[in-house]
Write an enzyme that holds these catalytic residues in place. Structure first.
Site, short mmCIF file in Angstrom:
data_model
loop_
_atom_site.label_atom_id
_atom_site.label_comp_id
_atom_site.label_asym_id
_atom_site.label_seq_id
_atom_site.Cartn_x
_atom_site.Cartn_y
_atom_site.Cartn_z
N HIS A 57 2.83 0.02 6.05
CA HIS A 57 2.66 -0.41 4.65
C HIS A 57 1.15 -0.50 4.36
O HIS A 57 0.33 -0.69 5.28
CB HIS A 57 3.31 -1.77 4.44
CG HIS A 57 4.80 -1.72 4.29
ND1 HIS A 57 5.54 -2.74 3.74
CD2 HIS A 57 5.70 -0.75 4.63
CE1 HIS A 57 6.82 -2.40 3.75
NE2 HIS A 57 6.95 -1.22 4.29
N GLU A 59 -0.71 -2.89 3.15
CA GLU A 59 -1.39 -4.11 3.59
C GLU A 59 -1.67 -4.09 5.09
O GLU A 59 -2.74 -4.51 5.54
CB GLU A 59 -0.55 -5.36 3.27
CG GLU A 59 -0.23 -5.56 1.80
CD GLU A 59 1.13 -5.00 1.43
OE1 GLU A 59 1.41 -3.83 1.78
OE2 GLU A 59 1.90 -5.71 0.79
N CYS A 87 5.91 -7.79 1.03
CA CYS A 87 7.22 -8.00 1.67
C CYS A 87 7.02 -9.03 2.80
O CYS A 87 5.89 -9.41 3.10
CB CYS A 87 7.74 -6.67 2.22
SG CYS A 87 6.89 -6.13 3.72
N CYS A 90 4.39 -7.97 5.47
CA CYS A 90 2.98 -7.98 5.04
C CYS A 90 2.52 -9.40 4.72
O CYS A 90 1.37 -9.75 5.02
CB CYS A 90 2.81 -7.03 3.86
SG CYS A 90 3.11 -5.32 4.36
#
Lengths: 165, 165
Positions: A57, A59, A87, A90
């Site tokens: 992801h 992040e 999420c 993260c």
């Protein structure tokens, strides 16, 4: 550390630029940057499909780069700017890296845990809390995602129609 | 997929072996393995200090390896064995990688979110849930951590005493 609205908009633009990098290669357009002392020290955009890695992801990649730049797993005195609400993975990485401030663009009703479904970053039971500001350049961040998913749906419809001919 | 107690003990032993790899290099001893069709497809142990990376927890590294082996971010039909209850980041990575079954050893009262502080893996609001079994070879997994932290405290006391002389 207190950012002006102009600075906040500027750093979120850098996160939007990252999201556009994801969009260009066909990934869900989500981007993040980490800022310290007026400089970007980590950037990332979602590359889950290209990498076939569930952890890639925006992040996570930005945090990993910032840790490398800082030569430290502690990202104190930084802020993360991300186009979509984090999420659990993260948000957890933000806790683990001690990032004290989080700016996000669009809310995520499906997996957002920094204000929508819950707020892991203000939960006092963890050993770190972060200040969270949502809705930064929200319309642009949300529009990026909406346009992306609308195009996917249109392409699916076209394919179905062609298969039917 | 249903594991026998012997299989569960065997795979947790592999996670304990990983934790010992962390211990040997002076990292907090936490280990994880991911199993599919009776084979380990991902291994990891905590290397946060050596890597100076906040995301380098045992589970993340095991998931990344398993994604690489499977050439897929979807780790369906797998189980993860980890010596300590997952933190938010790692529980989130388990959701994101669609791992359906989680076995953990010791509970984590400070950051455990697969049963202790909350259970992110049974929260129906996320797009994936996992079955969680805690307390597997709990005493051994907990003892690894307790011994590690006791030694750190002893070393600190010794240093203080020496500095006082």
């Amino acid at each position: 550390m207190s950012e002006t609205q102009q600075e906040i908009d500027q750093w979120m633009q850098a996160a939007i630029d990252e999201a556009n990098q994801a969009r260009i290669i066909g990934e869900v357009p989500i981007g993040a940057v980490i800022v310290k002392d007026g400089q970007i020290i980590g950037r990332g955009h979602n590359i889950r499909e290209h990498a076939q890695d569930a952890t890639f992801h925006a992040e996570i990649l930005a945090i990993q780069e910032a840790c490398m730049v800082e030569k430290s797993w502690r990202l104190e005195d930084t802020a993360i700017y991300v186009t979509l609400e984090p999420c659990p993975m993260c948000a957890g990485a933000i806790i683990n890296s001690r990032i004290p401030k989080v700016y996000f663009g669009a809310s995520d009703p499906k997996a957002g845990v920094t204000g929508t479904l819950m707020n892991l970053l203000t939960d006092k039971r963890f050993n770190h809390q972060a200040e969270v500001v949502g809705g930064v350049r929200e319309a642009e961040c949300a529009s990026l995602l909406q346009t992306f998913f609308r195009k996917i749906r249109e392409n699916r419809r076209k394919k179905k129609k062609m298969a039917g001919n």
